[in-house]
Each structure stands twice: as C-alpha cells, then as structure tokens.
Design a protein around this motif. Structure first.
Motif, PDB file in Angstrom:
ATOM      1  N   PHE A 147       0.821  -1.212   0.000  1.00  0.00           N
ATOM      2  CA  PHE A 147       0.000   0.000   0.000  1.00  0.00           C
ATOM      3  C   PHE A 147       0.856   1.264   0.000  1.00  0.00           C
ATOM      4  CE2 PHE A 147      -2.955  -3.152   1.752  1.00  0.00           C
ATOM      5  CZ  PHE A 147      -4.056  -2.927   0.938  1.00  0.00           C
ATOM      6  N   LYS A 148       2.050   1.162   0.568  1.00  0.00           N
ATOM      7  CA  LYS A 148       2.939   2.330   0.589  1.00  0.00           C
ATOM      8  C   LYS A 148       3.348   2.758  -0.814  1.00  0.00           C
ATOM      9  CE  LYS A 148       5.141   2.057   5.141  1.00  0.00           C
ATOM     10  NZ  LYS A 148       6.425   1.901   5.850  1.00  0.00           N
ATOM     11  N   MET A 149       3.281   1.827  -1.739  1.00  0.00           N
ATOM     12  CA  MET A 149       3.612   2.161  -3.125  1.00  0.00           C
ATOM     13  C   MET A 149       2.652   3.212  -3.670  1.00  0.00           C
ATOM     14  SD  MET A 149       3.652  -0.349  -6.423  1.00  0.00           S
ATOM     15  CE  MET A 149       3.836   0.340  -8.072  1.00  0.00           C
ATOM     16  N   VAL A 150       1.403   3.161  -3.227  1.00  0.00           N
ATOM     17  CA  VAL A 150       0.387   4.111  -3.689  1.00  0.00           C
ATOM     18  C   VAL A 150       0.506   5.431  -2.929  1.00  0.00           C
ATOM     19  CG1 VAL A 150      -2.087   4.498  -3.989  1.00  0.00           C
ATOM     20  CG2 VAL A 150      -1.141   2.199  -4.282  1.00  0.00           C
ATOM     21  N   PHE A 151       0.740   5.336  -1.611  1.00  0.00           N
ATOM     22  CA  PHE A 151       0.850   6.544  -0.773  1.00  0.00           C
ATOM     23  C   PHE A 151       2.313   6.778  -0.402  1.00  0.00           C
ATOM     24  CE2 PHE A 151      -3.361   4.738   0.056  1.00  0.00           C
ATOM     25  CZ  PHE A 151      -4.161   5.811  -0.276  1.00  0.00           C
ATOM     26  N   GLN A 152       3.082   7.272  -1.349  1.00  0.00           N
ATOM     27  CA  GLN A 152       4.505   7.472  -1.140  1.00  0.00           C
ATOM     28  C   GLN A 152       4.783   8.879  -0.613  1.00  0.00           C
ATOM     29  OE1 GLN A 152       6.430   6.506  -4.863  1.00  0.00           O
ATOM     30  NE2 GLN A 152       6.057   4.332  -4.655  1.00  0.00           N
ATOM     31  N   VAL A 153       4.407   9.078   0.644  1.00  0.00           N
ATOM     32  CA  VAL A 153       4.652  10.366   1.302  1.00  0.00           C
ATOM     33  C   VAL A 153       5.587  10.115   2.475  1.00  0.00           C
ATOM     34  CG1 VAL A 153       3.624  12.379   2.403  1.00  0.00           C
ATOM     35  CG2 VAL A 153       2.323  11.099   0.676  1.00  0.00           C
ATOM     36  N   PRO A 154       6.839  10.564   2.396  1.00  0.00           N
ATOM     37  CA  PRO A 154       7.812  10.302   3.452  1.00  0.00           C
ATOM     38  C   PRO A 154       7.279  10.665   4.832  1.00  0.00           C
ATOM     39  CG  PRO A 154       8.866  11.369   1.587  1.00  0.00           C
ATOM     40  CD  PRO A 154       7.394  11.385   1.313  1.00  0.00           C
ATOM     41  N   ILE A 155       7.600   9.868   5.817  1.00  0.00           N
ATOM     42  CA  ILE A 155       7.229  10.029   7.227  1.00  0.00           C
ATOM     43  C   ILE A 155       5.726   9.834   7.419  1.00  0.00           C
ATOM     44  CG2 ILE A 155       7.232  11.532   9.266  1.00  0.00           C
ATOM     45  CD1 ILE A 155       9.698  12.915   8.087  1.00  0.00           C
ATOM     46  N   ILE A 156       4.899  10.566   6.663  1.00  0.00           N
ATOM     47  CA  ILE A 156       3.445  10.463   6.824  1.00  0.00           C
ATOM     48  C   ILE A 156       2.971   9.049   6.509  1.00  0.00           C
ATOM     49  CG2 ILE A 156       1.207  11.250   5.939  1.00  0.00           C
ATOM     50  CD1 ILE A 156       2.460  13.997   5.522  1.00  0.00           C
ATOM     51  N   SER A 157       3.509   8.453   5.428  1.00  0.00           N
ATOM     52  CA  SER A 157       3.134   7.082   5.064  1.00  0.00           C
ATOM     53  C   SER A 157       3.474   6.113   6.187  1.00  0.00           C
ATOM     54  CB  SER A 157       3.832   6.659   3.776  1.00  0.00           C
ATOM     55  OG  SER A 157       3.346   7.383   2.669  1.00  0.00           O
ATOM     56  N   ASP A 158       4.656   6.296   6.779  1.00  0.00           N
ATOM     57  CA  ASP A 158       5.072   5.415   7.871  1.00  0.00           C
ATOM     58  C   ASP A 158       4.119   5.525   9.058  1.00  0.00           C
ATOM     59  OD1 ASP A 158       7.227   4.493   6.444  1.00  0.00           O
ATOM     60  OD2 ASP A 158       8.628   5.955   7.290  1.00  0.00           O
TER      61      ASP A 158
END
Length: 403
Positions: A138-149
């Motif tokens: 899912f991180k592939m779709v939402f690639q926003v540093p720190i926020i995605s984590d």
C-alpha cells in the motif's frame, strides 16, 4: 485423522489456486481438511454465486464466511470489509472444534491476526503462507515520506505480530520469507516456495486449447494479469510506438486480464495506434491456449513495488516464453539472469524497453534459447508436483500442538 484448518482470505475458487490445490492434495491423502475463506470475490468484486460455492471437484470442505465487499482495492470500504471478515472468522472459530493444525494465508492482516490469536490461545500449530507484504504494497500508492510510515504503522504492527507467532513460515518468494522471519524468534528458517503451476495440467490445457488462428509472420507480446496501478503497460505501449515508427508493424500486444485501468490502457493503445488486443478476463484454460501462442512475455511492474516472484511469471515460464522485465525485485531479476530466460530493462524507460524488445524480435535463435530456458525454470522451480511437497511435508510432518 488429522484435522487441518486452512484459512485464506483471497482464493481463486479453482484448483489452480494455491490453497485449493494444497487442500485437495491433503484431502486426497486422507486428512480432514476445511478451507475457510470469504463469500466475496476480490477479483470479480461481487458475492460468489451459489454454484461457485459448491465447487464439486474439490475433495475438501469449502466454507465461505460473510463479508460486505468493496468496489476499489484502495479504499476505506476495503479495510472495513476486511475487518468484518475478521470478525466473521472469530465468531466461526468460537463454535468450531479445535483443529490440529492451522495453515493461514497472509494477507489479509485482519483475518490472519484472528487466526494467529486463536492458535496462540489454544496452543495449535500455526503455519503462515505469506502471499504479499502489507503495508509495503500500500505504501507504493501513498509514497509520502514520514506520513506514510505513520499512517501504516498500525498495519505494520499487526503484520509483525502475525509473523512473530508463526511456528512455520512459508512464503511465495525468498524476499517475503526474509521479511517475515526478521521478527520471528521461533523459526530457524523460512521456506520460500513459488506460487507455481501444475505443469501436467498446464500442458494438457495448452494442447486442448491450442490457438490456431495466428497470422504468419506476426510476433505476439503477451501480458496476463490485473490491469491496475502497479502495472506499467503505458511503458510497453510507448515502446511499441517507438518500434512502429521505425517501421515494425508486425508486433501485436496481447493483453489478457481486467482491472480498474483496463479502459485507460486500451484507450492509450488506440491513441498511439498500437496493434493490440485486450481480451478482458479469460478463464484459465483459454488464457493458457492464447498465452502459448505468443512469442514474448512482458512483466512491466512500476517502480517501488513490494512484489517479488508474482503469479504471472510462473505461467510465462510454463509457456516457455522469454521475458522482458522492468520489475525492480532483485530476486526476480537475478532469476532471469541466472537461468537466461529474458532481458531486464530499466524501469519506466520506453527507449530501453524498445531496444530490448527489438533484440528479441530480430533474433529468432535468442527467443528460442531463452524460451527453452524459461521452460526449464518452470520444471525446476514452478512445478507444484515437485515444489509443493515441501509445504505438504510441513503440514503433515509436524504434530498439531506446539512443542
């Protein structure tokens, strides 16, 4: 008689599916086998029809639990639907006789966590089969540093818990196996067993469904699978446009599958004037017949994908097709080089893809050699009659309760 409970949120509903195949094998060997899944088809995005629930060819008991379903793969409704399915499983397990062994597919995480907790509480041997990495996919779709984590941290904790409780770890690739065993202190080794196919069945279908209408002199480029956000078919189309502009008009792009971006990809191919055919979803038999009529297979995966040895590459090898690959997975790229089954291309680079495609199109001998190597790979690494024995041994060779 040992009671084996198999739990898999996502199944094909046919004997070609991994869990259905394993359940059938165990049932034929005399085990009491129940496969618990959902009544909602992830592929078709609808509840399964009555006749689909019967599946008379299976020798095991197939049990489908309630789930509301969803329309989009990336949506709040999907996560809610998975939560409900997890609760359905929890309710069912309360009233079911305690099994000797639980064999559980991961993901979904909601379902697998319920199974993991039940196995821990009741001291039942718990074997997981890692099919995909969540939340990495899912991180592939939402690639926003720190926020995605931060957003996916609860999902990561859930995955870590499931991996850590397993008494045995099976995974569809070494990449996935390594991820799971990192947080597990009980297993000495995790076992990677590719999804694979049953080659004798594949070959029989290929013969029965042989495609005889291919025009002489054409080169067919095959893609099978989902038409979604992880797949870079636009790069393939752009590469074909480059070759078309150079005068190569005998190359046909044959796309077998469906998904949310089907109309987008098909429209883009029409816009670029590409010689192509989008067949939509085919049953497995027809897909095999058409695939084996093709000359080259493509595996165009977008950058950042968490995927590794995915389902389609086994079918490509079974068909004896050389592969043009953009997937960044080190494991698959190394496999291509080790067996010399194709060419690795730069990701999202139509010029590089076109250059490599032209090498294959202009060199019949290269295609033949790589195709033969591809089939050899299938025989050694993807044939379920050989490779799944490792899984069956883990299920049948261990006693039910933990030591």
């Amino acid at each position: 008689m040992k009671d084996v409970l198999m739990i898999a949120h996502f199944i094909r509903g046919t004997i070609e599916g991994r869990f259905e195949y394993l359940a059938n094998k165990l049932a034929n060997e005399g085990y009491a086998v129940e496969l618990v899944t959902t009544e909602f088809s992830h592929e078709l995005k609808r509840k399964r029809k009555k006749e689909e629930k019967q599946l008379k060819e299976f020798q095991f008991y197939l049990n489908m639990l309630p789930e509301p379903g969803y329309k989009k793969n990336i949506s709040v409704n999907r996560f809610y639907s998975h939560y409900v399915m997890g609760q359905s499983l929890k309710k069912y397990l309360k009233n079911r006789k305690k099994p000797d062994i639980i064999y559980c597919g991961v993901p979904s995480l909601d379902v697998a966590k319920v199974a993991a907790e039940y196995a821990r509480i009741h001291n039942i041997k718990f074997i997981i089969d890692v099919q995909d990495l969540w939340p990495e996919a899912f991180k592939m779709v939402f690639q926003v540093p720190i926020i995605s984590d931060l957003i996916f941290y609860p999902m990561k904790r859930k995955a870590d818990y499931i991996y850590s409780t397993a008494d045995e770890i099976i995974a569809v690739s070494k990449t996935y196996a390594n991820r799971a065993i990192k947080v597990n202190n009980k297993c000495k080794v995790a076992h990677d067993v590719f999804l694979g196919i049953e080659l004798t069945h594949f070959d029989k279908l290929a013969e029965l469904n042989k495609f005889l209408k291919k025009p002489k002199g054409e080169i067919w480029i095959a893609y099978i699978g989902t038409l979604g956000h992880s797949y870079d078919l636009t790069c393939v189309i752009d590469a074909l446009k480059i070759l078309k502009d150079k005068g190569y008009k005998n190359i046909k792009f044959v796309v077998m599958g469906d998904g949310p971006l089907k109309s987008k990809f098909e429209g883009y191919a029409i816009e670029k004037g590409i010689y192509s055919e989008f067949t939509g979803r085919l049953n497995y038999s027809n897909m095999v017949g058409l695939l084996t009529a093709c000359d080259i297979a493509v595996n165009p995966i977008k950058a950042g994908s968490a995927g590794s040895i995915i389902n389609k590459v086994g079918d490509y090898s079974a068909a004896g097709l050389p592969v043009l690959n953009t997937q960044e997975s080190k494991e698959y790229r190394q496999l291509i080089e080790e067996y010399n089954i194709g060419l690795n291309c730069k990701n999202n680079n139509a010029d590089d893809f076109a250059d490599n495609l032209l090498k294959m199109c202009e060199d019949d001998n290269l295609r033949i050699i790589m195709g033969q190597n591809s089939r050899r790979l299938a025989e050694e690494k993807f044939d379920r009659n050989k490779t799944y024995q490792e899984i069956l041994t883990k299920i049948s060779g261990e006693r039910g309760e933990r030591k």
